[in-house]
Design a protein around this motif. Sequence first.
Motif, PDB file in Angstrom:
ATOM      1  N   THR A  62      55.130  66.829  44.049  1.00 38.26           N
ATOM      2  CA  THR A  62      56.203  66.556  45.001  1.00 38.26           C
ATOM      3  C   THR A  62      55.707  66.346  46.416  1.00 38.26           C
ATOM      4  N   SER A  63      54.853  67.246  46.898  1.00 36.77           N
ATOM      5  CA  SER A  63      54.389  67.148  48.285  1.00 36.77           C
ATOM      6  C   SER A  63      53.151  68.010  48.454  1.00 36.77           C
ATOM      7  N   SER A  64      52.002  67.386  48.358  1.00 39.17           N
ATOM      8  CA  SER A  64      50.747  68.129  48.451  1.00 39.17           C
ATOM      9  C   SER A  64      49.644  67.175  48.878  1.00 39.17           C
ATOM     10  N   VAL A  65      48.432  67.691  48.955  1.00 32.01           N
ATOM     11  CA  VAL A  65      47.294  66.856  49.330  1.00 32.01           C
ATOM     12  C   VAL A  65      47.006  65.778  48.292  1.00 32.01           C
ATOM     13  N   VAL A  66      47.504  65.923  47.069  1.00 32.18           N
ATOM     14  CA  VAL A  66      47.272  64.896  46.041  1.00 32.18           C
ATOM     15  C   VAL A  66      48.564  64.221  45.589  1.00 32.18           C
ATOM     16  N   SER A  67      49.641  64.396  46.324  1.00 31.77           N
ATOM     17  CA  SER A  67      50.893  63.739  45.946  1.00 31.77           C
ATOM     18  C   SER A  67      50.901  62.295  46.430  1.00 31.77           C
ATOM     19  N   GLY A  68      51.733  61.487  45.802  1.00 30.05           N
ATOM     20  CA  GLY A  68      51.827  60.074  46.166  1.00 30.05           C
ATOM     21  C   GLY A  68      52.849  59.813  47.244  1.00 30.05           C
ATOM     22  N   THR A  69      52.945  60.705  48.210  1.00 38.32           N
ATOM     23  CA  THR A  69      53.916  60.603  49.299  1.00 38.32           C
ATOM     24  C   THR A  69      53.192  60.285  50.606  1.00 38.32           C
TER      25      THR A  69
END
Length: 461
Positions: A62-69
Motif C-alpha cells: 500500500t505505501s512503503s519503500v517498495v510500493s508502486g506509489t
Amino acid sequence: MKNIFNHIICFLLMLLTALSTISCEKFVETDFPNNQLATEMIFEDEKTADAALAGLYSALWTSSVVSGTSDGSGALLGTYTDDITCVFTSAGNSVLDIYNNNPLPTNATISLVWTNAYQQIYMANSIISGVEKSKSLSPSSKARIRGEAIFIRSLIYYYLYQMFGEIPYTDTTDYLYNSTLKRMPKDQFLVRLETDMSEAVNLLPSSYRHAERIYVNKAVGYVLLARMKMMLGKWQEAEVISQTIIQSSDFVFQNDITKIFQKSGKHIIWQLKPKNNTDATLEAVMYNFTGAPTSFVLNPDLISSFAADDLRRQNYFTAVVFGSQTNYKQTKYKITTATNTTEYSIVYRLEDVYLMLAESLLRQNKTSLAVPFINFTRQRAGLSALSSSISQAQAFLELKAERRKEFFAEHGTRFMDLKRWGELDQLQSVKPNWKTTNQFLPLPQKEMLLNSNLTPQNDGY
C-alpha cells in the motif's frame, strides 16, 4: 520519533481489527489495559501470526519503500535521479520539489516515507516479540515467522539508510526507548544490518509458502544480503550468494521479453500481490496517461539511451503524442483497470541477480566470466552479444548501461546503483540543481522537533 509512534498505535489497532476477520480462530479474549497492546497474545497459533504478517505485507504493497506509489522508491528515487521527469504543476508539490532536487526538511512526502517506514519496523518488531513469547508455536514456525519479520525490517532499514544515511535503529517495541532514539553511527549500523540479514537468511525456509511467490523465502533473503555485500564492497561474498540463487532449480531466466512482468514466470523471486484479486498494479495506474501527462513521464535522457533496435522500446515504454509534444510512459505493467489477473508488482527478479553477479565478477577482474551474465538481458532485448574478450572497463560501462535500461523506475535501483558506483554527481549533467549533499535526503523536521536526539540534520539542509 514520538510522532511516528502516535501513528503506530492507530496502525496496530487497525491491524488487530483486520486479524479478527483474517483468522479462522476466535480472537484472543482477555481483559487488557487500554494503553497497551498484547502482541504476544496474538501469536499463540500459526494462523494468527501469519495474519499479522499478512498485514505487514499489505502495508508494503500500500505505501512503503517498495510500493508502486509516488512515495515508493521507484517513483521517488526515479524522479530524484534521471529515470523519471515529474510534471506536477502545483507549486509547492512535495514530489515536484524532490524532482527538482530541492527537498526540504518540511517535505510532506519525505515525512510520509519516514513515518510509514518506522510504523512497519515497529510492526515487524511486534511480530518478532510475539513469536519469542509464544509457548505453542512450533520451532519451525517460530523460525520462519521470525525470519520473515526480520527480513522485512532489514529491507526497510536498507532503503532508509540509502536515502537518509545514519538513522535510528531499533529492535524493540518499547515506546519510551524508541521515542528518544539517536541516529546509530554508520559502522555500527551496517554491522547490525548485515547481521540481521544473515539471521533472516538462516531462518527462512528454502521453499515458498505460496506458489505465487508473494511471501519471502531464503532466496529472497539472499538477494537482499547480496545487495548488502555489494554495498560493503564484499565482492567475493556477493558472487557466492548470487551464484547460489542462480543455481537453484526454482528459477529460470525468462527469454520472452513480452512476459517479464507477468506473475507466473519462474524468473520472479518475490512479488507483491494487489490488495484485491483483479486490481491493477499500483505502478501500472500511477504511470499511465493517454493525453497530457499529469504526474510522471520518462526522462528524455533515459529514452535516448536505448538503441533503435532494442526490444525494450516496444515492451517497457510507450510514446504518447499530445499536440506537438511526445512524452513516454512506463508500460512494463500493461493492465491499468480492475481486470488484472496476470500481473503482480515484482520486487526481485532473476535478471537483477545475473547483473549483480556480473558486477561482483568484474570487481574481481573476472571479466570473461562476467560478460555472459550481461549478455542475457542484452540478447533478450534483440541486441548483439558482447565479446568475452572486451576489456574490464568496457564491460563495466556495458553493465552500467544495461542496469539502467533494464531496471528503470524499479524500486530506486538507479539511485542505489549510482551511489554504489560513486557517480551520483554525474546527475548534474541532466539535473542542474543536483548537489553533492543530495546524496542524502533531509530528516523530517517534525521528527527532529519531537526528538532532539536525531540531530544533527544532514549536510545541506
